[in-house]
Scaffold this motif. Sequence first.
Motif, short mmCIF file in Angstrom:
data_model
loop_
_atom_site.label_atom_id
_atom_site.label_comp_id
_atom_site.label_asym_id
_atom_site.label_seq_id
_atom_site.Cartn_x
_atom_site.Cartn_y
_atom_site.Cartn_z
N HIS A 102 35.57 43.26 51.38
CA HIS A 102 36.26 43.12 49.33
C HIS A 102 35.56 42.40 49.02
O HIS A 102 35.38 41.50 48.75
N LEU A 103 34.59 42.44 48.05
CA LEU A 103 34.24 41.36 47.03
C LEU A 103 34.92 41.80 45.49
O LEU A 103 34.50 42.55 44.92
N PHE A 104 34.60 40.51 45.03
CA PHE A 104 35.00 40.21 43.97
C PHE A 104 34.15 39.52 42.96
O PHE A 104 34.32 38.43 43.20
N LEU A 119 36.73 41.06 37.65
CA LEU A 119 38.38 40.94 37.91
C LEU A 119 38.37 40.62 36.76
O LEU A 119 39.26 40.48 35.40
N GLY A 120 37.50 41.09 35.58
CA GLY A 120 36.97 41.19 33.93
C GLY A 120 37.38 39.66 33.65
O GLY A 120 37.74 38.74 32.30
N GLY A 121 36.83 38.19 34.30
CA GLY A 121 36.86 37.02 33.85
C GLY A 121 35.38 36.81 33.49
O GLY A 121 35.11 37.60 32.48
N GLN A 144 45.77 38.74 38.06
CA GLN A 144 44.61 39.85 38.61
C GLN A 144 44.83 39.18 40.50
O GLN A 144 44.56 40.06 41.65
N GLY A 145 44.16 38.21 40.71
CA GLY A 145 44.37 37.00 42.00
C GLY A 145 45.78 38.14 42.49
O GLY A 145 45.93 37.96 43.79
N LEU A 146 47.20 37.43 41.50
CA LEU A 146 48.73 37.94 42.26
C LEU A 146 48.18 39.78 42.86
O LEU A 146 48.90 40.10 43.74
N MET A 243 36.90 31.17 40.45
CA MET A 243 37.26 31.76 41.56
C MET A 243 38.66 31.39 42.00
O MET A 243 39.64 31.60 43.00
N GLN A 244 38.83 29.55 41.80
CA GLN A 244 40.08 28.45 41.95
C GLN A 244 41.27 29.32 41.96
O GLN A 244 42.13 29.82 42.33
N VAL A 245 41.53 30.28 40.43
CA VAL A 245 42.70 30.60 40.03
C VAL A 245 42.80 31.96 41.02
O VAL A 245 44.64 32.33 40.91
N VAL A 246 42.52 32.88 40.95
CA VAL A 246 42.15 33.93 41.40
C VAL A 246 42.47 34.07 43.12
O VAL A 246 43.87 34.73 43.40
N VAL A 247 41.66 32.52 43.63
CA VAL A 247 41.77 33.00 45.11
C VAL A 247 43.60 32.32 45.29
O VAL A 247 43.95 32.69 46.40
#
Length: 391
Positions: A102-104, A119-121, A144-146, A243-247
């Motif tokens: 899955h690619l984000f 993810l709308g970032g 979005q990450g959660l 990327m950091q907060v999504v992961v």
Amino acid sequence: MPNSQISIYTQKELGEQWLRRYRGCLPVFACVLGFTETGLIPGISAAGRTPEDRKYTACADAEFLYYGPEYKAQYPLPPLAAGASPVLISRAVFESLKIPVHLFNAGLPQPPAVPVIDLGGAPAKCLSGGAAMEITTVHHLFEQGLLWGERLAANIQQGYLILGECVVGGTTTALAILTGLGIDAAGKVNSSHPVCNHAQKWALVQAGLEKMRGNREQDEIFQSQIQNSVDPLKLVAAVGDPMQVVVAGMAIAASRSCGVMLAGGTQMLAVYALISAIAQAYALSWQPEAVVVGTTRWVAEDPTGATVDLALNLGKNSLTQNGGTPPLLATYLSFADSRYPQLRAYEQGFVKEGMGAGAACIAAHLSQDWQQHQLLAAIEAQLERLSTALN
């Protein structure tokens, strides 16, 4: 008995338990693509020969991972000063083992030419300005990450989730996050260069944190629930990347119901530190014992960084105490005997890791008991197919 192809550098017992638990299981792979203008600074990264090339590295890696070497890519893999993209390693394993991918898109300058979950970032500005992203964007990406962490984990019965990344310049934003959280990380991070450019990274980080503190004096709300400390999400907004907060969000949510392997070295240690700090600051539940960091031997044993020391330092910090030191695992993959100079360059310290390469190899060892020769053959086959397709 843990696999001889996997080394455990920290938290040996926890690492062994994790490996025993997921032996024979296939993972699901989620890769979060992001961008920081920090990656455009001359000399900051070797993930693309020129700053212009580096704008498209994440798009190129995503296309190769998704479609493979024969596909005529809209964004071909960028030329590197030496070596070959680590996506060759990930693709070799995921294709052979049929691991779902899955690619984000957490924030790229242009949309990748692959099926991707947007993810709308937004891309981050250079961290040296101390205002890399809007705080609203950071909050949105964390939510979005959660959400996606929970969604991905819901479909995992026995296995685990691998969370990978592609952010050019990401070890510099990682250094900024670690330092901002009070972790001793100077001179310890890795890079895609054979000799890490510590002085260049440190100067940028110092500049960014100085600016952030200047802005913070005008913003008393910066204090979080933890006395005299940084709100970790505001820290990401100041000097991080998308990327950091999504992961971090994905790992927090997924850890509640399945195993999680953070795929990478310095960048994922920074994400692990963020997970601990965010969970503490915002009173979120997560399962630290479900989470490990998986990388390559080239990162774990990089003589110009200190990855193991860095992992140990996470356990010494009050902001990241509730997560402690994560188990740091690495594949023992070697390219010393490869017939391709681009792969042998890894043994000289070029490239090292990215796109979940180390974790992909760990997954192959764990699920199919792949040994060195099987991995090397599969990776060389990708490179051969790519050379044939390009000629």
